[in-house]
Scaffold this motif. Structure first.
Motif, PDB file in Angstrom:
ATOM      1  N   PHE A 100      18.246  -3.737  26.174  1.00 48.42           N
ATOM      2  CA  PHE A 100      16.858  -3.991  25.854  1.00 48.42           C
ATOM      3  C   PHE A 100      15.872  -4.870  26.582  1.00 48.42           C
TER       4      PHE A 100
ATOM      5  N   ARG B 117      17.117  -8.481  26.032  1.00 51.01           N
ATOM      6  CA  ARG B 117      17.202  -9.568  25.224  1.00 51.01           C
ATOM      7  C   ARG B 117      18.300 -10.648  25.593  1.00 51.01           C
TER       8      ARG B 117
ATOM      9  N   LYS C 130      22.088 -13.469  17.822  1.00 52.98           N
ATOM     10  CA  LYS C 130      21.421 -12.201  17.649  1.00 52.98           C
ATOM     11  C   LYS C 130      19.763 -11.964  17.506  1.00 52.98           C
ATOM     12  N   THR C 131      19.940 -11.094  17.762  1.00 54.37           N
ATOM     13  CA  THR C 131      17.974 -10.957  17.822  1.00 54.37           C
ATOM     14  C   THR C 131      18.016  -9.711  16.447  1.00 54.37           C
ATOM     15  N   VAL C 132      17.154  -9.940  15.715  1.00 52.52           N
ATOM     16  CA  VAL C 132      17.156  -9.122  14.027  1.00 52.52           C
ATOM     17  C   VAL C 132      15.205  -9.058  13.742  1.00 52.52           C
ATOM     18  N   ARG C 133      14.570  -7.529  13.359  1.00 52.12           N
ATOM     19  CA  ARG C 133      13.648  -7.355  13.202  1.00 52.12           C
ATOM     20  C   ARG C 133      13.350  -7.680  11.675  1.00 52.12           C
ATOM     21  N   ILE C 134      12.240  -8.867  11.693  1.00 50.79           N
ATOM     22  CA  ILE C 134      11.419  -9.228  10.753  1.00 50.79           C
ATOM     23  C   ILE C 134      10.345  -8.063  10.726  1.00 50.79           C
ATOM     24  N   PRO C 135      10.567  -7.575   9.310  1.00 48.11           N
ATOM     25  CA  PRO C 135       9.168  -6.612   8.615  1.00 48.11           C
ATOM     26  C   PRO C 135       8.239  -7.064   8.103  1.00 48.11           C
ATOM     27  N   GLY C 136       6.914  -5.985   9.139  1.00 46.39           N
ATOM     28  CA  GLY C 136       5.785  -7.008   9.090  1.00 46.39           C
ATOM     29  C   GLY C 136       4.698  -6.217   8.015  1.00 46.39           C
TER      30      GLY C 136
END
Length: 311
Positions: A229, A231, A279-285
């Protein structure tokens, strides 16, 4: 033939009906008739007979001079390179900067003398097959092979990469690189490369020689690895690092058309640990209602709750 069929029908009709007399009338009522019918003939072959059939088949094929090929479950090998690093070089702790007056420094010096004596004998053996081999020129050549191999690795030119690395080193360099982007560059050499170790072992048969030479290389490099991706996972393009490496190059000496190729790398036990992968993580909005817009400037990222990992 017709008479026998007629008699059979009459017998079946009498057997399939019950004759009742009601007043002056004779009534015949049908009765279910069960006839054993023979279906497909089953042939049972005992297991002993099966074994006899197989043995007879083998005997007949042997008499007819027709034998089945034996299935070999042996794994094929490649004699173009060896599978291990024979008698690997043990880098001294601290890169041999300990004082010879101390006990540890004296032990390091003794080990260096022992290894250098075996290396001189191996270098003489290599010169018998490669008359142009010199430790000074070979160290520069090894550095060029190292740079070209990593440039082909970043472009993933596997045909040219096979000509610079052995079949043992190729999977170690390419494993896990799929769907990733590698950006590597060689900036400068901090110290001149130096041959520190040499071995000339035999494999499979006597006289089948392989030359293995270990080169110490201290250089400045940059490395950045991106996932599919785009990143950043590891390293940085702008921040160079000083790298101390011990490279092992190998050549099949009995092959007059062979060349020196990168065979492996020796990592000392006292080397610092590698940097962890980012490590790339997704933060919930926040959950927005229809018609609302997300305001990234005023949004505060919620802190994770404290978790008790041990009691």
């Amino acid at each position: 033939m017709a008479m026998s069929v007629r008699r059979t029908q009459v017998v079946l009709q009498r057997a399939a009906c019950i004759k009742l007399k009601i007043g002056e009338m004779d009534v015949r009522l049908p009765v279910p008739l069960l006839l054993p019918v023979r279906t497909k003939k089953r042939i049972f072959i005992p297991p002993v007979a099966k074994m006899n059939l197989l043995e007879d088949l083998k005997d007949s094929s042997r008499e007819a001079d027709f034998t089945q090929r034996h299935q070999d479950f042996e794994r094929p090998i490649n004699i173009g390179c060896s599978v291990v690093i024979f008698d690997p070089y043990i880098p001294p702790e601290g890169d041999a900067r300990l004082s010879t007056l101390s006990k540890e420094g004296l032990k390091q010096r003794t080990e260096q003398i022992r290894q250098s004596a075996s290396s001189q004998l191996a270098i003489r053996k290599i010169k018998e097959y490669d008359s142009q081999f010199t430790t000074k020129d070979f160290a520069k050549k090894a550095q060029e092979i190292f740079i070209e191999a990593h440039n082909f690795l970043t472009n993933f030119n596997r045909h040219m990469l096979h000509s610079l690395v052995t079949e043992r080193c190729y999977p170690e360099m390419t494993r896990g690189n799929r769907y990733k982007t590698i950006c590597w560059s060689f900036i400068e050499s901090l110290e001149a490369p130096k041959v520190v170790h040499a071995r000339c072992p035999e494999m499979i048969t006597k006289g089948n020689l392989y030359g293995q030479v270990t080169v110490r290389m201290h250089s400045r490099q940059t490395l950045a690895i991106y996932d599919r991706f785009g990143r950043l996972m590891l390293g940085s393009k702008e921040q160079p690092k000083d790298v101390l490496e011990y490279l092992v190059l190998e050549r099949h000496l009995n092959n007059p058309y062979g060349g020196w190729r990168l065979h492996g790398k020796i990592v000392p036990s006292w080397a610092p640990a590698k940097d962890p992968i980012i490590k790339t993580v997704r933060i919930p909005g926040p959950q927005l209602k229809p018609g609302e817009e997300f305001d990234a400037l005023n949004y505060q990222v919620p802190k994770p709750e404290a978790v008790q990992w041990y009691k």
